[in-house]
Design a protein around this motif. Structure first.
Motif, PDB file in Angstrom:
ATOM      1  N   CYS A  27       0.863  -1.346   0.043  1.00 26.33           N
ATOM      2  CA  CYS A  27       0.030  -0.040   0.006  1.00 26.33           C
ATOM      3  C   CYS A  27       0.810   1.432   0.037  1.00 26.33           C
ATOM      4  CB  CYS A  27      -0.890   0.017   1.295  1.00 26.33           C
ATOM      5  SG  CYS A  27      -0.243   0.234   2.945  1.00 26.33           S
ATOM      6  N   ARG A  28       2.188   1.245   0.293  1.00 27.41           N
ATOM      7  CA  ARG A  28       2.977   2.148   0.500  1.00 27.41           C
ATOM      8  C   ARG A  28       4.401   1.456  -0.127  1.00 27.41           C
ATOM      9  NH1 ARG A  28       2.828   3.938   6.735  1.00 27.41           N
ATOM     10  NH2 ARG A  28       2.889   1.548   6.912  1.00 27.41           N
ATOM     11  N   PRO A  29       5.254   2.654  -1.014  1.00 29.86           N
ATOM     12  CA  PRO A  29       6.437   1.933  -1.743  1.00 29.86           C
ATOM     13  C   PRO A  29       7.341   1.310  -0.368  1.00 29.86           C
ATOM     14  CG  PRO A  29       5.806   4.210  -2.564  1.00 29.86           C
ATOM     15  CD  PRO A  29       4.904   3.842  -1.422  1.00 29.86           C
ATOM     16  N   GLY A  30       7.691  -0.135  -0.846  1.00 33.64           N
ATOM     17  CA  GLY A  30       8.673  -0.498   0.001  1.00 33.64           C
ATOM     18  C   GLY A  30       8.313  -1.080   1.382  1.00 33.64           C
ATOM     19  N   SER A  31       6.685  -0.927   1.568  1.00 33.31           N
ATOM     20  CA  SER A  31       6.372  -1.815   2.765  1.00 33.31           C
ATOM     21  C   SER A  31       5.920  -3.029   2.824  1.00 33.31           C
ATOM     22  CB  SER A  31       4.779  -1.011   3.206  1.00 33.31           C
ATOM     23  OG  SER A  31       3.917  -1.188   2.065  1.00 33.31           O
ATOM     24  N   HIS A  32       5.726  -3.924   3.727  1.00 39.30           N
ATOM     25  CA  HIS A  32       5.485  -5.196   3.682  1.00 39.30           C
ATOM     26  C   HIS A  32       3.996  -5.126   4.462  1.00 39.30           C
ATOM     27  CE1 HIS A  32       9.528  -6.457   2.892  1.00 39.30           C
ATOM     28  NE2 HIS A  32       9.830  -5.738   4.021  1.00 39.30           N
ATOM     29  N   ASP A  33       2.851  -5.744   3.848  1.00 33.36           N
ATOM     30  CA  ASP A  33       1.709  -5.682   4.227  1.00 33.36           C
ATOM     31  C   ASP A  33       0.940  -6.908   4.512  1.00 33.36           C
ATOM     32  OD1 ASP A  33       1.961  -2.921   3.998  1.00 33.36           O
ATOM     33  OD2 ASP A  33       1.038  -2.921   2.077  1.00 33.36           O
ATOM     34  N   LEU A  34       0.474  -7.050   5.717  1.00 36.35           N
ATOM     35  CA  LEU A  34      -0.699  -8.424   5.974  1.00 36.35           C
ATOM     36  C   LEU A  34      -2.121  -7.679   6.218  1.00 36.35           C
ATOM     37  CD1 LEU A  34       2.050  -9.632   8.494  1.00 36.35           C
ATOM     38  CD2 LEU A  34       1.574 -10.497   6.266  1.00 36.35           C
ATOM     39  N   SER A  35      -2.959  -8.488   5.631  1.00 39.20           N
ATOM     40  CA  SER A  35      -4.378  -7.797   5.917  1.00 39.20           C
ATOM     41  C   SER A  35      -5.146  -9.138   6.310  1.00 39.20           C
ATOM     42  CB  SER A  35      -4.744  -7.237   4.570  1.00 39.20           C
ATOM     43  OG  SER A  35      -4.667  -8.354   3.723  1.00 39.20           O
ATOM     44  N   PHE A  36      -6.307  -8.658   6.897  1.00 34.81           N
ATOM     45  CA  PHE A  36      -7.340  -9.949   7.367  1.00 34.81           C
ATOM     46  C   PHE A  36      -8.472  -8.921   7.257  1.00 34.81           C
ATOM     47  CE2 PHE A  36      -9.815 -11.778  10.887  1.00 34.81           C
ATOM     48  CZ  PHE A  36      -9.651 -13.367  10.502  1.00 34.81           C
ATOM     49  N   GLN A  37      -9.821  -9.830   7.078  1.00 36.73           N
ATOM     50  CA  GLN A  37     -11.151  -9.471   7.090  1.00 36.73           C
ATOM     51  C   GLN A  37     -12.057 -10.227   7.583  1.00 36.73           C
ATOM     52  OE1 GLN A  37     -11.708  -8.089   2.856  1.00 36.73           O
ATOM     53  NE2 GLN A  37     -11.501  -6.051   3.444  1.00 36.73           N
TER      54      GLN A  37
END
Length: 152
Positions: A27-37
């Protein structure tokens, strides 16, 4: 425990601790993202770095941000603690904490000869805390965090 607190615990359990898959696109340059819904809640843990890292967890209810946590962690003695070792110690410890039905509060345990400790003050509505790993009396890792409810 209310629905929001239950969701936060479930999201944390499924993402970092559950080794959930990282989102394909950051979601942002260079970030690592984990999501849950689940139901009307969504969670995003977005962080930068590796052995030295910083990030933010956010929960939305019906697409409105309602809760967040900011954090910064660092391996202080990489000659005594590798990132892989720290990850094993942290995931083992947090799994035990989450199995108690909570993600805040005092918690300590020995893992692989290291002492893991997590101390926090407050409730999920407003809190500060620090997570550490020590070998005997030597501080090897420190993770500082704070957060709480978000209101318009």
């Amino acid at each position: 425990m209310d629905a929001l607190e239950e969701f936060i615990l479930e999201a944390k359990s499924h993402c970092y601790i559950g080794r959930g898959p990282k989102n394909r696109q950051s979601c942002r340059p260079g970030s690592h993202d984990l999501s849950f819904q689940k139901a009307n809640f969504s969670y995003l843990d977005s962080y930068f770095g590796g052995t030295d890292f910083m990030g933010q967890e956010t929960v939305w209810r019906d697409e409105i941000p309602v809760w967040g946590m900011n954090y910064y962690g660092k391996i202080l003695k990489d000659d005594l603690l590798t990132a892989e070792m720290a990850g094993r110690i942290i995931t083992t410890s947090l799994q035990a904490l989450y199995q108690q039905g909570r993600f805040l509060g005092g918690f300590q345990q020995e893992v692989e000869g290291f002492h893991y400790s997590d101390h926090s003050e407050g409730s999920y509505q407003r809190f500060t805390g620090v997570e550490t790993i020590r070998l005997n009396t030597t501080l090897l890792y420190q993770f500082d965090y704070h957060g709480g409810m978000i209101r318009p």
